[in-house]
Design an enzyme around this catalytic site. Structure first.
Site, short mmCIF file in Angstrom:
data_model
loop_
_atom_site.label_atom_id
_atom_site.label_comp_id
_atom_site.label_asym_id
_atom_site.label_seq_id
_atom_site.Cartn_x
_atom_site.Cartn_y
_atom_site.Cartn_z
N CYS A 286 15.42 46.84 15.88
CA CYS A 286 14.95 46.95 17.27
C CYS A 286 13.92 45.85 17.56
CB CYS A 286 14.44 48.35 17.55
SG CYS A 286 14.60 48.76 19.29
N GLU B 98 18.61 53.75 10.94
CA GLU B 98 17.88 54.72 10.10
C GLU B 98 18.05 56.16 10.56
OE1 GLU B 98 16.54 52.60 12.22
OE2 GLU B 98 14.67 53.33 13.11
N HIS C 166 19.10 51.70 15.99
CA HIS C 166 18.35 52.25 14.86
C HIS C 166 19.28 52.89 13.83
CE1 HIS C 166 14.24 52.07 16.68
NE2 HIS C 166 14.98 51.92 17.76
#
Ligand code: GLN
Length: 542
Positions: free
Chosen positions: A383, A511, A509
């Site tokens: 990001c 994650e 993202h």
């Protein structure tokens, strides 16, 4: 089977790990084939976690449907290997807002609007809504905060009412507590737990289980004492001894037959056998790594590792599956300068630039990005990390010294990163970013394409700024490939460097999608390339 409910409350102090206990119990119940989900109530008045500084409550986790939630939702998803939605996280702010909005609409016309029944009914509605969307055998409801707090009272009253309405074999209460150990006398103390349980009882709630956080094993005497004062069978006093590894907790609970006892108390008698093999395979690999690498996480909230919880966990998932122990070096971007950069990154095998907002520490991130680029060090920018990599590239490769993001300098001559068009008229900060699942099409023959092995992917987002496509040709001509774009808006989602071992930036993202059983492909590849990285003579920055 009617849906059963497990309420999890916390006593004595905050931060005992209700999220981990709820997730661990969830893993055990799911491993027996039950359909389960976990819901979290947060007693604060923010509508969601999106406007909270990470230093307050750790990272903001984003669900696939674009809700900015508490970090515990990340634990639920990672442990259970299944997604949650905005319905899994409800704050007092949201509850009160709904009730006040309803009052203005005239929904309670003629009535005095009060905590009981209006707030408690709204809490109940939000609990019950979960199994209206999808059937679950068991729903675990975690009540945030600590018993004794003023703001938790409406939730305890709701639990009391719900238990009565649902029947006591269809719902149970698990109270997570702390048993302090006094070194001077060598004793475990039960008094704070007695008070906490008494407080629950004053509110009409009787716990069925005590899960005790403790540094020492609990003796039978302690169990008996707790049983006597708390109206809980000694066999329902469960020990949760300190462990270095959170992944051990499901097994530590399982060997005490916690899941079996919970199911029995819920009157689920024909028990299915648990299959914990996938979980235990993970632990086995985690405890027996063959390699060790150090990856640097560069960010501005590194003093609290929970600020980057999902990233940290994703690195562990990806490393463990490849028998690599990933040691993390936390680097505050603010301290990175040209004169100390070699020292700071000494011994690391990969650099990850974390997401973030605002301009503090940006210069350090730009330097870290340059350092990774010129030294061929595996790099992942997430990001803001991707945006920084593009700013650095514009400054140093495209020769645009003034290049910047409008978030940092709105008057820059070269606005490489700009506010998205549909963000320009947005004044409210809460829940107004580009959020949640969105499509991205990957360029064939790119690195990222080989990582995913497919052309179209869906990933979660949380940002307001985007790459300025006016500069696209300049970037691609100079060796940066735009390898992922949103098919509907042409927004740049993935970038990579052509002549680099692994240099990837993603606007989304990854994650948020990595789980213990299913590590994310980008993290798998990043960790693998980092392991293969051989330290080369390092070029310094001019
Ligand atoms: N601040 C940047 C933006 O809003 C990046 C956000 C992030 O890293 N999550 O676009």
């Amino acid at each position: 089977m009617k849906t059963k409910y497990i309420f999890v409350t916390g006593g004595v102090t905050s931060s005992l790990g209700k999220g981990i206990i709820s997730s661990s119990l969830g893993v055990l119940l799911k491993s027996r084939g039950y359909k389960i989900t976990i819901q979290k109530f947060d007693p604060y008045f923010n509508i969601d976690s999106g406007t909270l500084n990470p230093y307050e409550h750790g990272e903001c986790f984003v669900t696939s449907d674009g809700y900015e939630t508490d970090l515990d939702l990340g634990h639920y998803e990672r442990f259970l290997n299944q997604i949650t939605t905005h319905k899994n996280n409800v704050t007092s702010g949201l509850i009160y807002k709904t009730v006040i909005d309803n009052e203005r609409k005239g929904k309670y016309l003629g009535k005095t609007v009060q905590v009981i029944p209006h707030i408690t009914n709204e809490i109940k509605r939000r609990i019950k809504i979960l199994d209206k969307i999808k059937y679950y055998n068991i729903i675990i409801v975690e009540i945030g905060g600590t018993v004794g707090d003023i703001e938790i009272l409406p939730y305890l009253e709701t639990v009391r009412q719900l238990q009565w309405e649902l029947g006591y074999t269809n719902s149970i209460v698990i109270h997570l507590t702390l048993l302090p150990y006094i070194f001077a006398t060598g004793e475990i103390k039960t008094k704070p737990t007695q008070h906490s349980i008494r407080n629950l009882m004053e509110n009409g709630v009787q716990a069925d289980f005590l899960v005790c956080r403790t540094e020492q094993h609990i003796s039978n005497n302690i169990r008996k004492k707790l049983s006597l004062f708390c109206n809980i069978s000694p066999t329902h006093v469960i020990e949760s001894i300190n462990t270095k590894i959170i992944y051990d907790i499901p097994n530590l609970l399982h060997i005490q037959n916690f899941d079996k006892k919970v199911l029995k108390t819920l009157n689920i008698l024909s028990l299915k056998q648990p299959n914990l093999d996938p979980w235990n395979n993970f632990i086995k690999k985690y405890k027996n790594p063959q390699y060790k690498i150090t990856i640097a996480i560069v960010g501005k909230y590194v003093a609290l590792h929970d600020s980057y919880k999902s990233i940290k966990e994703s690195l562990i998932h990806a490393g463990t599956h490849q028998k690599i122990f990933v040691n993390i070096k936390w680097i505050n971007s603010y301290i990175i300068k040209t004169k100390n950069i070699i020292k700071i990154f000494h011994g690391i095998s990969g650099i990850l630039i974390a997401p973030g907002f605002g301009n503090r520490g940006i210069q350090g991130k730009i330097l870290a990005s340059e350092y990774a680029r010129i030294n061929n060090i595996p790099f992942l920018g997430i990001c803001l990390g991707m945006q920084v990599a593009m700013i650095e590239f514009a400054k140093n490769v495209l020769n645009k010294p003034d290049a910047d993001s409008c978030e940092i300098n709105p008057y820059t001559k070269d606005p490489i990163i700009i506010l998205m068009k549909n963000q320009q008229n947005i004044k409210h900060k809460g829940g107004s970013m580009r959020l949640g699942n969105l499509k991205c099409v990957l360029k064939k023959n790119s690195k990222i394409f080989s990582i995913y092995g497919q052309e179209q992917i869906i990933e979660r987002h949380r940002h307001r700024y985007e790459f300025n496509n006016v500069y696209l040709k300049l970037f691609t001509n100079a060796g940066m490939t735009i390898s992922g774009i949103n098919p509907d808006t042409a927004l740049v989602e993935v970038i990579e460097l052509d002549n680099h071992i692994f240099f990837i930036g993603v606007q989304f993202h990854p994650e948020y999608k990595s789980t213990i059983i299913n590590p994310h492909p980008i993290f798998l590849s990043f960790v693998k390339e980092s392991k293969n990285y051989v330290n080369q003579p390092l070029l310094t920055i001019k």
